[in-house]
Design a protein around this motif. Structure first.
Motif, short mmCIF file in Angstrom:
data_model
loop_
_atom_site.label_atom_id
_atom_site.label_comp_id
_atom_site.label_asym_id
_atom_site.label_seq_id
_atom_site.Cartn_x
_atom_site.Cartn_y
_atom_site.Cartn_z
N UNK A 161 0.83 -1.19 0.00
CA UNK A 161 0.00 0.00 0.00
C UNK A 161 0.87 1.24 0.00
N UNK A 162 0.34 2.30 -0.56
CA UNK A 162 1.02 3.58 -0.56
C UNK A 162 0.03 4.65 -0.97
N UNK A 163 0.53 5.85 -1.09
CA UNK A 163 -0.28 7.00 -1.48
C UNK A 163 0.27 7.56 -2.79
N UNK A 164 -0.61 7.68 -3.76
CA UNK A 164 -0.25 8.27 -5.04
C UNK A 164 -0.97 9.60 -5.14
N UNK A 165 -0.22 10.68 -5.08
CA UNK A 165 -0.78 12.03 -5.20
C UNK A 165 -0.76 12.40 -6.68
N UNK A 191 5.86 22.21 -10.39
CA UNK A 191 6.25 20.82 -10.10
C UNK A 191 7.01 20.77 -8.78
N UNK A 192 7.90 21.72 -8.57
CA UNK A 192 8.67 21.76 -7.32
C UNK A 192 7.75 22.00 -6.12
N UNK A 193 6.75 22.86 -6.28
CA UNK A 193 5.81 23.13 -5.20
C UNK A 193 5.04 21.86 -4.81
N UNK A 194 4.58 21.12 -5.81
CA UNK A 194 3.87 19.86 -5.53
C UNK A 194 4.82 18.87 -4.86
N UNK A 195 6.02 18.73 -5.40
CA UNK A 195 6.99 17.80 -4.82
C UNK A 195 7.30 18.15 -3.37
N UNK A 196 7.48 19.44 -3.08
CA UNK A 196 7.77 19.88 -1.72
C UNK A 196 6.61 19.55 -0.78
N UNK A 197 5.38 19.74 -1.25
CA UNK A 197 4.21 19.44 -0.42
C UNK A 197 4.14 17.94 -0.11
N UNK A 198 4.39 17.12 -1.12
CA UNK A 198 4.35 15.66 -0.92
C UNK A 198 5.49 15.24 0.01
N UNK A 199 6.66 15.82 -0.16
CA UNK A 199 7.80 15.48 0.70
C UNK A 199 7.55 15.86 2.16
N UNK A 200 6.69 16.84 2.41
CA UNK A 200 6.42 17.31 3.77
C UNK A 200 5.43 16.40 4.52
N UNK A 201 4.76 15.52 3.81
CA UNK A 201 3.78 14.64 4.46
C UNK A 201 4.52 13.56 5.26
N UNK A 202 4.11 13.38 6.48
CA UNK A 202 4.70 12.35 7.33
C UNK A 202 3.82 11.11 7.23
N UNK A 203 4.39 10.06 6.67
CA UNK A 203 3.66 8.81 6.46
C UNK A 203 4.08 7.79 7.52
N UNK A 204 3.20 6.83 7.81
CA UNK A 204 3.60 5.74 8.70
C UNK A 204 4.80 4.99 8.09
N UNK A 205 5.60 4.42 8.93
CA UNK A 205 6.77 3.68 8.49
C UNK A 205 6.38 2.62 7.47
N UNK A 206 7.09 2.61 6.37
CA UNK A 206 6.87 1.59 5.35
C UNK A 206 5.79 1.92 4.34
N UNK A 207 5.10 3.05 4.50
CA UNK A 207 4.06 3.44 3.55
C UNK A 207 4.62 4.55 2.65
#
Length: 56
Positions: A4-8, A19-35
């Protein structure tokens, strides 16, 4: 094995700043370990289309 994972999915743009703005927003999300979380685009961003995200 299911993984499982998240596809934005964002609309693509020729503007690298968008593109950089979207990438930065996705990078800032804290996901559970292994997701994993991955940013993909509807169009215009080579190598980052929805299908690329699914395979990633």
């Amino acid at each position: 094995m299911n993984q499982y994972g998240v596809l934005v999915i964002s609309h693509g743009s020729r503007d690298e700043g968008w593109v950089e703005l979207v990438n930065d927003a996705v990078d800032a999300v804290i996901m559970p370990t292994g997701v994993p979380i991955y940013a993909s685009y509807l169009e215009l961003v080579e190598g980052r289309l929805i299908q690329d995200g699914i395979y990633h």
